[in-house]
Design a protein around this motif. Sequence first.
Motif, short mmCIF file in Angstrom:
data_model
loop_
_atom_site.label_atom_id
_atom_site.label_comp_id
_atom_site.label_asym_id
_atom_site.label_seq_id
_atom_site.Cartn_x
_atom_site.Cartn_y
_atom_site.Cartn_z
N ASP A 29 -7.21 1.70 0.00
CA ASP A 29 -7.81 1.12 -1.20
C ASP A 29 -9.08 0.38 -0.77
O ASP A 29 -9.07 -0.83 -0.55
CB ASP A 29 -6.79 0.16 -1.83
CG ASP A 29 -7.09 -0.17 -3.29
OD1 ASP A 29 -7.77 0.64 -3.95
OD2 ASP A 29 -6.62 -1.22 -3.76
N ARG B 280 -0.68 -7.68 -8.93
CA ARG B 280 -1.12 -8.43 -10.12
C ARG B 280 0.06 -8.73 -11.04
O ARG B 280 0.04 -9.72 -11.77
CB ARG B 280 -2.21 -7.65 -10.86
CG ARG B 280 -3.50 -7.58 -10.06
CD ARG B 280 -4.67 -7.06 -10.85
NE ARG B 280 -5.75 -6.70 -9.94
CZ ARG B 280 -6.95 -6.31 -10.32
NH1 ARG B 280 -7.22 -6.20 -11.60
NH2 ARG B 280 -7.86 -5.99 -9.43
N SER C 292 -2.48 -2.32 -5.94
CA SER C 292 -2.47 -3.78 -5.86
C SER C 292 -1.39 -4.22 -4.86
O SER C 292 -0.63 -5.15 -5.11
CB SER C 292 -2.24 -4.39 -7.25
OG SER C 292 -2.40 -5.78 -7.23
#
Length: 217
Positions: free
Chosen positions: A6, A132, A164
Amino acid sequence: MKFFADTADSAEIRELAETGLLDGVTTNPTLVHKAGRDFIETVREIAAICPGPVSAEVVALDHDEMMREAEVLRKIADNVAIKVPLTPAGLKTCARLTGEGTQVNVTLCFSAAQALLAAKAGATYISPFVGRHDDVGFNGMDLIADIRMIYDNYDFPTQILVASVRHPMHVVEAAKLGADVMTAPPKIIHQLFKHPLTDNGIASFLKDWQATGQSIG
Ligand code: G3P
């Protein structure tokens, strides 16, 4: 489980690709901003380093404009997957792109209901954001378990791409739940290698090996 990086930093991607463990890359507008380089050039470079899917995100909010941006992005390389947000326009775009044989990553998923919609729209990947989710007092992994159950109930081919990811245990928990893919910052992928007993073991084996006075070959 596939490992995606990522990041939009091509040096980090090159380093990870050399480990032989990298299956793809995900980018987003924040990561592109962080990399500080031209978006199209960056995606082209990353897609040449990593043969796996490289997610590039549209920033338009309406379907026609998303299609226009997707057209630009998918021309960059055959392994570019178009990332669209989980909105009605995003899913309309997803269905259209999927029908045209383009890989689509539906991002910003925070509920099982949203994941069900994305699968019905033919998404190649659904990206639930576990970190998140944790940040606002939910358990991101409960979401992964729910999506896994729903997709298995109906044999949806959409791959669960856990995003995430903030620490190695997110990766382990996602793998235990049968997520198809995880995407993590390179730092976290490197952390997966780490165990103090491995380091201690290497140090003591080397010490004893030196005491033998031998060499290999
Ligand atoms: O690719 C999107 C996602 O991984 C973002 O992670 O740490 O900004 O919530 P984070």
